[in-house]
Every structure is written in structure tokens, then in C-alpha cells.
Motif scaffolding. Structure first.
Motif, PDB file in Angstrom:
ATOM      1  N   GLY A 115       0.594  -1.272  -0.009  1.00 19.52           N
ATOM      2  CA  GLY A 115      -0.138   0.040   0.102  1.00 19.52           C
ATOM      3  C   GLY A 115       0.921   1.267   0.014  1.00 19.52           C
ATOM      4  O   GLY A 115       2.077   1.260  -0.377  1.00 19.52           O
ATOM      5  N   GLU A 116       0.227   2.239   0.568  1.00 22.77           N
ATOM      6  CA  GLU A 116       1.241   3.631   0.420  1.00 22.77           C
ATOM      7  C   GLU A 116       2.153   3.556   1.679  1.00 22.77           C
ATOM      8  O   GLU A 116       1.882   3.125   2.562  1.00 22.77           O
ATOM      9  CB  GLU A 116       0.176   4.851   0.824  1.00 22.77           C
ATOM     10  CG  GLU A 116      -0.687   5.266  -0.567  1.00 22.77           C
ATOM     11  CD  GLU A 116      -1.658   6.422  -0.139  1.00 22.77           C
ATOM     12  OE1 GLU A 116      -1.322   6.904   0.849  1.00 22.77           O
ATOM     13  OE2 GLU A 116      -2.151   6.994  -1.116  1.00 22.77           O
ATOM     14  N   LYS A 117       3.300   4.118   1.162  1.00 25.88           N
ATOM     15  CA  LYS A 117       4.579   4.253   2.291  1.00 25.88           C
ATOM     16  C   LYS A 117       5.143   5.320   1.692  1.00 25.88           C
ATOM     17  O   LYS A 117       5.050   5.925   0.717  1.00 25.88           O
ATOM     18  CB  LYS A 117       5.305   3.001   2.222  1.00 25.88           C
ATOM     19  CG  LYS A 117       5.849   2.654   0.811  1.00 25.88           C
ATOM     20  CD  LYS A 117       6.752   1.547   0.692  1.00 25.88           C
ATOM     21  CE  LYS A 117       7.730   1.130  -0.520  1.00 25.88           C
ATOM     22  NZ  LYS A 117       8.504   0.183  -0.340  1.00 25.88           N
ATOM     23  N   GLN A 118       5.870   5.868   2.767  1.00 24.26           N
ATOM     24  CA  GLN A 118       7.001   6.883   2.523  1.00 24.26           C
ATOM     25  C   GLN A 118       8.234   6.210   2.052  1.00 24.26           C
ATOM     26  O   GLN A 118       8.749   5.484   2.444  1.00 24.26           O
ATOM     27  CB  GLN A 118       7.509   7.740   3.660  1.00 24.26           C
ATOM     28  CG  GLN A 118       5.942   8.330   4.352  1.00 24.26           C
ATOM     29  CD  GLN A 118       5.369   9.312   3.363  1.00 24.26           C
ATOM     30  OE1 GLN A 118       6.308  10.375   2.723  1.00 24.26           O
ATOM     31  NE2 GLN A 118       4.142   9.422   2.957  1.00 24.26           N
ATOM     32  N   LEU A 119       8.625   6.721   0.978  1.00 21.75           N
ATOM     33  CA  LEU A 119       9.844   6.711   0.344  1.00 21.75           C
ATOM     34  C   LEU A 119      10.843   8.052  -0.058  1.00 21.75           C
ATOM     35  O   LEU A 119      10.391   8.662  -0.943  1.00 21.75           O
ATOM     36  CB  LEU A 119       9.724   5.727  -0.766  1.00 21.75           C
ATOM     37  CG  LEU A 119      11.045   5.114  -1.446  1.00 21.75           C
ATOM     38  CD1 LEU A 119      11.615   4.118  -0.406  1.00 21.75           C
ATOM     39  CD2 LEU A 119      10.587   4.243  -2.829  1.00 21.75           C
ATOM     40  N   TYR A 120      11.681   7.970   0.864  1.00 19.04           N
ATOM     41  CA  TYR A 120      12.585   9.338   0.503  1.00 19.04           C
ATOM     42  C   TYR A 120      11.908  10.537   0.564  1.00 19.04           C
ATOM     43  O   TYR A 120      11.947  11.507  -0.493  1.00 19.04           O
ATOM     44  CB  TYR A 120      13.346   9.226  -0.902  1.00 19.04           C
ATOM     45  CG  TYR A 120      14.388   8.030  -0.876  1.00 19.04           C
ATOM     46  CD1 TYR A 120      15.419   8.011   0.237  1.00 19.04           C
ATOM     47  CD2 TYR A 120      14.085   7.055  -1.925  1.00 19.04           C
ATOM     48  CE1 TYR A 120      16.038   6.749  -0.029  1.00 19.04           C
ATOM     49  CE2 TYR A 120      14.883   5.854  -1.854  1.00 19.04           C
ATOM     50  CZ  TYR A 120      15.826   5.779  -0.753  1.00 19.04           C
ATOM     51  OH  TYR A 120      16.913   4.746  -0.970  1.00 19.04           O
ATOM     52  N   GLY A 121      10.763  10.668   1.527  1.00 21.07           N
ATOM     53  CA  GLY A 121      10.050  11.924   1.503  1.00 21.07           C
ATOM     54  C   GLY A 121       8.953  11.812   0.606  1.00 21.07           C
ATOM     55  O   GLY A 121       7.984  12.828   0.893  1.00 21.07           O
ATOM     56  N   THR A 123       5.179   9.996  -1.044  1.00 22.25           N
ATOM     57  CA  THR A 123       4.204   8.754  -0.889  1.00 22.25           C
ATOM     58  C   THR A 123       4.158   8.145  -2.067  1.00 22.25           C
ATOM     59  O   THR A 123       4.059   8.692  -3.221  1.00 22.25           O
ATOM     60  CB  THR A 123       2.893   9.320  -0.515  1.00 22.25           C
ATOM     61  OG1 THR A 123       3.061  10.071   0.907  1.00 22.25           O
ATOM     62  CG2 THR A 123       1.901   8.476  -0.194  1.00 22.25           C
ATOM     63  N   VAL A 124       4.742   6.761  -1.901  1.00 20.91           N
ATOM     64  CA  VAL A 124       4.344   5.877  -3.038  1.00 20.91           C
ATOM     65  C   VAL A 124       3.822   4.558  -2.658  1.00 20.91           C
ATOM     66  O   VAL A 124       3.285   4.469  -1.611  1.00 20.91           O
ATOM     67  CB  VAL A 124       6.045   5.359  -3.452  1.00 20.91           C
ATOM     68  CG1 VAL A 124       6.771   6.745  -4.022  1.00 20.91           C
ATOM     69  CG2 VAL A 124       6.635   4.702  -2.473  1.00 20.91           C
ATOM     70  N   THR A 125       3.290   3.793  -3.742  1.00 22.49           N
ATOM     71  CA  THR A 125       2.648   2.647  -3.371  1.00 22.49           C
ATOM     72  C   THR A 125       3.586   1.554  -3.799  1.00 22.49           C
ATOM     73  O   THR A 125       4.212   1.549  -4.759  1.00 22.49           O
ATOM     74  CB  THR A 125       1.213   2.347  -4.321  1.00 22.49           C
ATOM     75  OG1 THR A 125       0.447   3.581  -3.999  1.00 22.49           O
ATOM     76  CG2 THR A 125       0.579   1.378  -4.102  1.00 22.49           C
ATOM     77  N   GLY A 126       3.557   0.575  -2.588  1.00 16.58           N
ATOM     78  CA  GLY A 126       4.626  -0.532  -2.927  1.00 16.58           C
ATOM     79  C   GLY A 126       4.412  -1.507  -1.751  1.00 16.58           C
ATOM     80  O   GLY A 126       3.644  -1.263  -0.862  1.00 16.58           O
ATOM     81  N   VAL A 127       5.397  -2.304  -1.672  1.00 14.70           N
ATOM     82  CA  VAL A 127       5.550  -3.405  -0.439  1.00 14.70           C
ATOM     83  C   VAL A 127       6.109  -2.431   0.824  1.00 14.70           C
ATOM     84  O   VAL A 127       7.269  -1.839   0.540  1.00 14.70           O
ATOM     85  CB  VAL A 127       6.679  -4.686  -0.933  1.00 14.70           C
ATOM     86  CG1 VAL A 127       6.863  -5.577   0.314  1.00 14.70           C
ATOM     87  CG2 VAL A 127       5.894  -5.303  -2.040  1.00 14.70           C
ATOM     88  N   ILE A 128       5.370  -2.869   1.831  1.00 17.39           N
ATOM     89  CA  ILE A 128       5.601  -2.165   3.027  1.00 17.39           C
ATOM     90  C   ILE A 128       6.602  -3.415   3.572  1.00 17.39           C
ATOM     91  O   ILE A 128       6.162  -4.272   4.217  1.00 17.39           O
ATOM     92  CB  ILE A 128       4.516  -1.703   3.789  1.00 17.39           C
ATOM     93  CG1 ILE A 128       3.662  -0.793   3.001  1.00 17.39           C
ATOM     94  CG2 ILE A 128       4.806  -1.397   5.294  1.00 17.39           C
ATOM     95  CD1 ILE A 128       2.314  -0.557   3.689  1.00 17.39           C
ATOM     96  N   ARG A 129       8.056  -3.019   4.057  1.00 17.66           N
ATOM     97  CA  ARG A 129       8.902  -3.816   4.585  1.00 17.66           C
ATOM     98  C   ARG A 129       8.178  -4.359   5.853  1.00 17.66           C
ATOM     99  O   ARG A 129       8.082  -3.575   6.841  1.00 17.66           O
ATOM    100  CB  ARG A 129      10.306  -3.393   4.740  1.00 17.66           C
ATOM    101  CG  ARG A 129      11.233  -4.532   5.127  1.00 17.66           C
ATOM    102  CD  ARG A 129      12.669  -3.866   5.096  1.00 17.66           C
ATOM    103  NE  ARG A 129      13.141  -3.152   4.170  1.00 17.66           N
ATOM    104  CZ  ARG A 129      13.654  -3.914   2.984  1.00 17.66           C
ATOM    105  NH1 ARG A 129      13.629  -4.847   3.070  1.00 17.66           N
ATOM    106  NH2 ARG A 129      14.139  -2.919   2.069  1.00 17.66           N
ATOM    107  N   SER A 130       7.817  -5.568   6.109  1.00 18.83           N
ATOM    108  CA  SER A 130       7.028  -6.065   7.223  1.00 18.83           C
ATOM    109  C   SER A 130       7.238  -7.501   7.604  1.00 18.83           C
ATOM    110  O   SER A 130       7.957  -8.316   6.855  1.00 18.83           O
ATOM    111  CB  SER A 130       5.705  -6.262   7.029  1.00 18.83           C
ATOM    112  OG  SER A 130       4.964  -4.961   6.503  1.00 18.83           O
TER     113      SER A 130
END
Length: 163
Positions: A115-121, A123-130
Motif C-alpha cells: 500500500g502507500e508508504k513513505q520513500l525518500y519523503g 508517498t508511493v505505493t509498494g511493498v511495506i517491509r514487514s
């Protein structure tokens, strides 16, 4: 401003049933969560095989695998990568636990790891490291989101009382 969590992915919590899955592995077989019933499972979600952070995390799990298995834990990695890429990753880095492929991201989404996550400031959609710890009955005992690639396995071992 609304928070990303309000319309973001569902988050699992201790006591929840772990979503079932049957997915292709790096070896071309199928792996199902049901097959692992009776054992504790560490399922970790990572964005992309053979990238620096994911390699560091996979190698940390590889290097800790004997201790985790001795304590009764099986490790499974999950990413949207195709089985062929996972096979190269496993071979290149000598990974000794199964990697499962979820190209349509349905399982990752069910676990709240896509889902949505922060990447280098941004907001992108991708795999959330979990990382999810699933007990022998298929229940979540730990659901850790937005974990760091470096140092996560050592922290997980401490949290599980293994160090």
C-alpha cells in the motif's frame, strides 16, 4: 490532512488469524501456510529481490536461520518478484529458506504489507517491509510494519527472547 492509515492497508494485530496462502516458490514448488501448521513461522515481506536492503535483510535471516529453527521457527520470505528472479536471489546469496512469489500482491495486501508508504519523503505505493510471526495454530503473534532492513533480524531475535 488525512492520515495514510485511514485509507491505507488493513493492519494485522496479535490474535488475528494469519491470511492463508498457497504461492509458487523460488524452486518452482508451491508453498501453503497450511503446510506449516504445527510450527511457528516468521513471514517477512520485502520489496524486491537482489536490491541492497533486501539482500542485507535476507542474508541476516540466512545467518540467523539455525538459531531460529532451533527455537522452532520456520522463515519464509514473500515479495512480488517472479519465481525465476527469486531462484537467482536464493542462488546468488546462498539463501536456505523458501521465498514465495506474490506477483498480483493479493497476499501482501491481505497482510497489510502492500500500500502507500513513505520513500525518500514521497508517498508511493509498494511493498511495506514487514515481518509477521505466526504461531503453530495460524494466529499472528507479532505484526511489525515499516521495519528497517538492517538490524531487524537481531531486534526480532531479542523480541522473541532468543538472544
Amino acid at each position: 490532512m488525512t492520515s495514510a492509515a485511514a485509507d491505507g492497508p488493513v493492519r494485522l494485530a496479535p490474535g488475528d488469524s494469519a491470511p492463508e496462502f498457497t504461492l509458487p516458490t523460488d524452486s518452482g514448488d508451491q508453498l501453503s501456510l497450511k503446510e506449516l501448521r504445527g510450527r511457528n513461522v516468521v513471514l517477512y515481506a520485502y520489496p524486491s529481490a537482489m536490491t541492497p536492503g533486501c539482500t542485507k535483510q535476507a542474508c541476516d535471516f540466512r545467518d540467523s536461520l539455525a538459531g531460529l529453527q532451533a527455537a522452532g521457527y520456520e522463515v519464509v520470505g514473500i515479495s512480488p518478484d517472479k519465481p525465476e528472479k527469486l531462484a537467482k536471489f536464493r542462488e546468488r546469496d546462498g539463501l536456505t529458506f523458501p521465498l514465495v512469489s506474490d506477483p498480483d500482491k493479493a497476499v501482501l495486501t491481505a497482510y497489510g504489507a502492500y500500500g502507500e508508504k513513505q520513500l525518500y519523503g514521497r508517498t508511493v505505493t509498494g511493498v511495506i517491509r514487514s515481518t509477521f510471526v505466526i504461531d503453530a495454530e495460524g494466529r499472528i503473534t507479532k505484526a511489525l510494519y515499516n521495519v528497517k532492513a538492517t538490524g531487524h533480524v537481531a531486534k526480532l531475535r531479542r523480541d522473541l527472547g532468543l538472544d
